[in-house]
Design an enzyme around this catalytic site. Structure first.
Site, PDB file in Angstrom:
ATOM      1  N   HIS A   4       0.906  -1.154  -0.018  1.00 13.67           N
ATOM      2  CA  HIS A   4      -0.056  -0.102  -0.001  1.00 13.67           C
ATOM      3  C   HIS A   4       0.887   1.414  -0.190  1.00 13.67           C
ATOM      4  CE1 HIS A   4       0.321  -0.175   4.631  1.00 13.67           C
ATOM      5  NE2 HIS A   4       0.355   1.195   4.247  1.00 13.67           N
TER       6      HIS A   4
ATOM      7  N   ASP B 110      -0.356  -7.550   1.773  1.00 13.18           N
ATOM      8  CA  ASP B 110       0.119  -6.144   1.576  1.00 13.18           C
ATOM      9  C   ASP B 110       1.868  -6.085   1.723  1.00 13.18           C
ATOM     10  OD1 ASP B 110      -0.212  -3.251   1.774  1.00 13.18           O
ATOM     11  OD2 ASP B 110      -0.223  -3.185   3.833  1.00 13.18           O
TER      12      ASP B 110
ATOM     13  N   SER C 229       4.072   3.053   8.192  1.00 14.20           N
ATOM     14  CA  SER C 229       3.815   1.891   7.240  1.00 14.20           C
ATOM     15  C   SER C 229       5.421   1.572   6.459  1.00 14.20           C
ATOM     16  CB  SER C 229       2.880   2.132   5.923  1.00 14.20           C
ATOM     17  OG  SER C 229       1.371   1.909   6.841  1.00 14.20           O
TER      18      SER C 229
END
Length: 166
Positions: free
Chosen positions: A9, A39, A113
């Site tokens: 992502h 992911d 992230s």
């Protein structure tokens, strides 16, 4: 070897991806392989010299209560490190098809992230991925993909030549 592990992502939909190192150098990513089900993304950069790799640990040996460090660039303010513990294991949030998250109370915010979750031996035991928050910032519930899942998926991605997304 110029291989970087992150979340899909983080790079999804980008026309061009650059990696900026802590010393301000930018490197153009030449190949991206992604597994949207987990992911996870594997980035490749050519002509990298002098980089040191982080050791990948064993997320199966992480225990609830173990201290961890979350590294990232929250809110684009620069590199940060936060500390906390493993709060739970085998969590699912319904954000990916393959989920088995490590839960931590180390602050994970937007921008963390793709950064590593480290044990106190300096080994990567997870990739910071998500938060559960009413405010949009850290409320003490962060999630990381366990590194043992990352290792397995990365191996699969690296053997699938021709699946570049760049």
């Amino acid at each position: 070897a110029g291989v970087i592990l992150t979340n899909s992502h983080v790079v999804r939909g980008a026309d061009e991806v650059k990696v900026r190192t802590h010393d301000g150098h930018d490197y153009l990513v030449t190949d991206i392989k992604m597994d949207e089900n987990s992911d996870i993304a594997v980035l490749r950069i050519k002509d990298v010299k002098g980089w040191k790799s982080l050791r990948l640990g064993d997320s199966d040996t992480a225990e609830i209560g173990d201290w961890v460090l979350a590294v990232g660039n929250p809110f684009d303010v620069g590199m940060t490190v936060t500390a906390g513990i493993i709060s739970a294991k085998s969590r699912g949030l319904g954000i990916a098809r393959r989920e088995d998250f490590l839960q931590t109370d180390a602050a994970i915010n937007p921008g963390n992230s793709g950064g590593p979750l480290l044990n106190l031996n300096g080994e990567v035991i997870g990739i910071n991925t998500a938060i559960s928050s009413r405010s949009g910032g850290s409320e003490g519930i962060g999630f990381a993909i366990p590194v043992n899942m990352v290792k397995w998926i990365t191996q699969q991605l690296m053997t699938q030549i021709g699946r570049a997304h760049v």
